[in-house]
Enzyme design. Structure first.
Site, PDB file in Angstrom:
ATOM      1  N   LYS A  88       0.815  -1.217   0.000  1.00 46.68           N
ATOM      2  CA  LYS A  88       0.000   0.000   0.000  1.00 46.68           C
ATOM      3  C   LYS A  88       0.850   1.268   0.000  1.00 46.68           C
ATOM      4  CE  LYS A  88      -4.231  -1.864   2.017  1.00 46.68           C
ATOM      5  NZ  LYS A  88      -5.279  -1.680   3.050  1.00 46.68           N
ATOM      6  N   LYS A 107     -11.545  -2.698  -5.492  1.00 44.11           N
ATOM      7  CA  LYS A 107     -12.334  -1.465  -5.460  1.00 44.11           C
ATOM      8  C   LYS A 107     -11.487  -0.249  -5.812  1.00 44.11           C
ATOM      9  CE  LYS A 107     -13.325  -2.300  -1.117  1.00 44.11           C
ATOM     10  NZ  LYS A 107     -13.850  -2.202   0.267  1.00 44.11           N
ATOM     11  N   LYS A 155      -6.142  -9.210  -8.931  1.00 42.72           N
ATOM     12  CA  LYS A 155      -7.334  -9.405  -8.116  1.00 42.72           C
ATOM     13  C   LYS A 155      -8.339  -8.295  -8.379  1.00 42.72           C
ATOM     14  CE  LYS A 155      -8.538 -10.373  -3.290  1.00 42.72           C
ATOM     15  NZ  LYS A 155      -8.011 -10.445  -1.896  1.00 42.72           N
TER      16      LYS A 155
END
Length: 332
Positions: free
Chosen positions: A111, A197, A194
């Protein structure tokens, strides 16, 4: 009774992968375990969130829980920030877990990327908050996917170190709950990534708020290859997009990819996509409609969260009291 805890971040665009990989499983577990399901809004703010969007998406995730079939009478459904014990226990655990443990957490590296010096302290330390989420309710089990196993290992390490440091068995060593073959839903635009969102392309995912026309459009435009479907699973090994669509069909129909291919082997993708569209609309349509109804009545959603927070507090309060007494905090 065995108790499970799990949560979803309210960061928008709840999608098919969230439903098949987590929420659907919770619906099936709620009668077997004492179940606590949380909208983890404190985890969400480890990265910037627009305040108005965070309020909206907290209700949206709650509506998805309810529309999918999670029963607020049988389970505890609440949002994390409504129970102060999450943050309070997280601080205690921050003083128990070691920097070396945190440095090994792969999700922080993913991240933060190349800009980890500019990442928030919260993003670095959020595995301790995740451990607090679980341990605050002395959860015996946590449903996990592959990407969460490392966090549960840290939770177990934190619990064991706390118990050893203070010579008391305060926390259980929470066990992973692995539910057979994992449903890993990949992007409709890239079968090697994957479904997410955060993907900038809305056509990479099927959102739980998408109507029938949009679901059909996204499946029709999903990336494939020119070859027909094989009749055996080995034929999908080098065809990630085909494997993804077959996997989605299998998950939605509660069967196996092998069984899907035994029925559809030799089909062109135009035929298979139409069948997948029909199945997706049939399965997701009622849930999407119920989500829309709930979101049009936010007071109903808020009432569920309010009742759930009160129930969560009755469980969490005594655990936090036990932790504070164990640590030696003066209680006057």
């Amino acid at each position: 009774m065995k108790r499970i805890f799990s949560g979803v971040q309210p960061t928008g665009n709840l999608h098919l992968g969230n439903y098949l990989g987590a929420i659907r499983n919770w619906v099936r577990l709620q009668r077997e375990y004492e179940s606590i399901f949380c909208v983890v809004d404190q985890h969400a703010i480890t990265q910037w969130q627009d305040p108005a969007d965070l309020t909206r998406t907290t209700r949206e995730v709650t509506a998805a829980f309810l529309a999918a079939g999670i029963d607020p009478e049988a389970c505890v459904i609440f949002h994390q920030s409504a129970v102060p014990g999450h943050a309070q226990l997280a601080w205690v655990l921050n003083c128990v877990v070691r920097m070396g443990w945190m440095n090994r957490m792969t999700q922080f590296k993913e991240k933060a990327g190349k800009h980890k010096e500019n990442a928030s302290v919260g993003l670095f330390a959020y595995p301790a908050l995740m451990a607090a989420d679980i341990l605050l309710y002395k959860a015996t089990h946590v449903p996990v996917g592959e990407d969460q196993k490392q966090h549960l290992e840290l939770t177990r390490d934190a619990a064991q170190k706390f118990n050893n440091d203070f010579g008391r068995e305060v926390f259980p060593l929470t066990e992973p709950l692995i539910l057979g073959a994992a449903t890993r839903v990949m992007s409709l635009r890239d079968g090697t990534r994957k479904m997410s969102k955060s993907d900038p392309s809305d056509f990479s995912r099927i959102n739980l708020t998408d109507d029938a026309d949009l679901i059909a459009q996204k499946i029709r435009k999903a990336k494939t290859d020119p070859e027909p479907l094989p009749s055996e699973i080995a034929g999908l090994e080098t065809r990630p997009e085909a494997a993804n669509l077959v996997g989605i069909y299998a998950a939605l129909s509660d069967t196996s990819p092998e069984a899907v291919l035994s029925e559809t082997g030799g089909w062109a993708f135009s035929q298979f996509k139409q069948a997948l569209t029909d199945l997706a609309v049939e399965t997701l349509g009622p849930m999407t409609a119920e989500m829309a109804r709930l979101l049009a009545h936010p007071d109903e959603v808020d009432a569920v969260l309010r009742r759930g927070a009160a129930r969560a507090q009755t469980i969490a309060g005594p655990v936090l009291d036990e932790v504070y007494e164990t640590v030696g905090f003066l209680r006057v």
